[in-house]
Design a protein around this motif. Structure first.
Motif, short mmCIF file in Angstrom:
data_model
loop_
_atom_site.label_atom_id
_atom_site.label_comp_id
_atom_site.label_asym_id
_atom_site.label_seq_id
_atom_site.Cartn_x
_atom_site.Cartn_y
_atom_site.Cartn_z
N ARG A 26 0.79 -1.01 -0.15
CA ARG A 26 0.06 0.13 -0.11
C ARG A 26 0.92 1.34 0.00
NH1 ARG A 26 -3.72 2.74 -1.87
NH2 ARG A 26 -4.97 4.12 -0.46
N GLN A 27 1.91 1.38 0.83
CA GLN A 27 3.01 2.42 1.17
C GLN A 27 3.45 2.56 -0.48
OE1 GLN A 27 5.59 0.91 3.59
NE2 GLN A 27 4.85 2.18 5.28
N SER A 28 3.90 1.54 -1.23
CA SER A 28 4.41 1.62 -2.73
C SER A 28 3.43 2.17 -3.77
CB SER A 28 5.09 0.40 -2.93
OG SER A 28 6.11 0.02 -2.04
N ASP A 29 2.16 1.76 -3.27
CA ASP A 29 1.39 2.30 -4.50
C ASP A 29 1.04 3.84 -4.16
OD1 ASP A 29 -0.89 1.49 -6.48
OD2 ASP A 29 -2.31 2.11 -4.73
N LEU A 30 1.00 4.16 -3.01
CA LEU A 30 0.74 5.32 -2.74
C LEU A 30 1.76 6.50 -3.21
CD1 LEU A 30 -1.08 5.33 0.76
CD2 LEU A 30 -2.16 5.91 -1.53
N LEU A 31 3.24 5.84 -2.92
CA LEU A 31 4.25 6.49 -3.57
C LEU A 31 4.04 6.58 -5.17
CD1 LEU A 31 7.06 7.90 -2.91
CD2 LEU A 31 8.08 5.52 -3.44
N GLY A 32 3.75 5.60 -5.70
CA GLY A 32 3.67 5.67 -7.13
C GLY A 32 2.54 6.58 -7.62
N GLU A 33 1.21 6.83 -6.96
CA GLU A 33 0.30 7.84 -7.21
C GLU A 33 1.07 9.21 -7.06
OE1 GLU A 33 -3.15 7.63 -5.02
OE2 GLU A 33 -3.49 5.65 -5.57
N ARG A 34 1.87 9.37 -6.17
CA ARG A 34 2.47 11.00 -5.92
C ARG A 34 3.50 10.95 -7.14
NH1 ARG A 34 5.59 13.22 -0.82
NH2 ARG A 34 6.04 15.16 -1.91
N LEU A 35 4.16 10.11 -7.40
CA LEU A 35 5.20 10.24 -8.53
C LEU A 35 4.74 10.07 -9.89
CD1 LEU A 35 7.92 7.77 -7.20
CD2 LEU A 35 7.99 10.11 -7.24
N ALA A 36 3.33 10.11 -10.02
CA ALA A 36 2.73 10.02 -11.26
C ALA A 36 2.62 11.58 -11.71
CB ALA A 36 1.33 9.41 -11.36
N ARG A 37 2.63 12.50 -10.84
CA ARG A 37 2.55 13.91 -11.25
C ARG A 37 4.00 14.50 -11.88
NH1 ARG A 37 0.85 15.23 -5.05
NH2 ARG A 37 -0.44 13.44 -5.04
N VAL A 38 5.03 13.52 -11.70
CA VAL A 38 6.22 14.04 -12.29
C VAL A 38 6.72 13.45 -13.53
CG1 VAL A 38 8.77 13.77 -11.50
CG2 VAL A 38 7.16 14.03 -9.83
N PRO A 39 7.28 13.95 -14.46
CA PRO A 39 7.84 13.41 -15.77
C PRO A 39 8.93 12.42 -15.65
CG PRO A 39 8.70 15.73 -15.49
CD PRO A 39 7.85 15.61 -14.39
N VAL A 40 8.57 11.40 -14.95
CA VAL A 40 9.71 10.43 -14.60
C VAL A 40 10.35 9.67 -15.84
CG1 VAL A 40 10.07 8.25 -13.55
CG2 VAL A 40 8.69 9.90 -12.38
N ASP A 41 11.76 9.69 -16.24
CA ASP A 41 12.28 9.13 -17.33
C ASP A 41 12.41 7.64 -17.11
OD1 ASP A 41 12.42 11.49 -18.85
OD2 ASP A 41 14.01 12.16 -17.12
#
Length: 198
Positions: A26-41
């Protein structure tokens, strides 16, 4: 030349066998939701199962972003300080580390810095590193140009976010450290000793 944005995160909570718990997923899933706002390469992760699984959870929110293992992100002791540079409560932690093991850890730590703690030759880059507390502490220590022994005590919670920017002709900037704002209260502070937390 561009700015490299490093988004560092410790893997989600894991059990005694190194596998993610339900809380860790769950922690990792929420981290992914947050990072979805960033243009990750790209997402890079440690080869250990708890980091691999955390990276997979994060990547679910980053469609099309490559995910790969980086051996430099493995959990290891990056620097064994001299006894005179070690706070007394930490002295026992280094029992059993011989010179060869300490040197091997430092080689990995130096390779971690050489690979990721750099500016980008062309344009900006945004890299997510899913790793371990010691490696985050080492990169923060490096960014602050602190003595090598200062990685000690730079603790990171599970799935907490640390951001460092490497900018042309400027020292690295520690943008945020150990940010858990994407986690609800009951998912924060795992990975730390049990005590009262704010």
């Amino acid at each position: 030349m561009g700015t490299r944005h490093l988004y560092l995160a410790r893997h989600g909570e894991a059990d005694a066998f190194g596998e993610l718990t339900d809380t860790g997923r769950r922690q990792s899933d929420l981290l992914g939701e947050r990072l979805a706002r960033v243009p990750v390469d790209a997402v890079w992760h440690s080869p250990l199962p708890r980091a691999v699984a955390s990276a997979q959870q994060v990547a679910r929110h980053l469609p099309g972003v490559p995910v790969a293992e980086a051996p430099e992100l493995v959990d290891h002791v990056p620097h064994v300080p001299a006894a005179s540079d070690t706070p007394r409560p930490w002295l026992g932690f280094f029992d059993g580390y011989d010179e060869a093991e300490a040197a091997s850890g430092r080689v990995i730590a130096d390779a971690l810095v050489a690979r990721f703690a750099t500016i980008t030759p062309t344009g900006d880059s945004h890299l997510v590193l899913i790793t371990h507390a010691f490696q985050i502490g080492w990169l923060v220590r490096h960014a602050l140009d602190a003595p090598p022994s200062r990685w000690l005590g730079l603790n990171s919670g599970n799935a907490a976010l640390t951001v460092i920017e490497y900018r042309p002709e400027l020292p690295p900037a520690l943008v945020v450290f150990n940010d858990m704002s994407h986690l609800p209260a009951d998912l924060r502070w795992t990975g730390f000793p049990a005590t009262v937390r704010p």
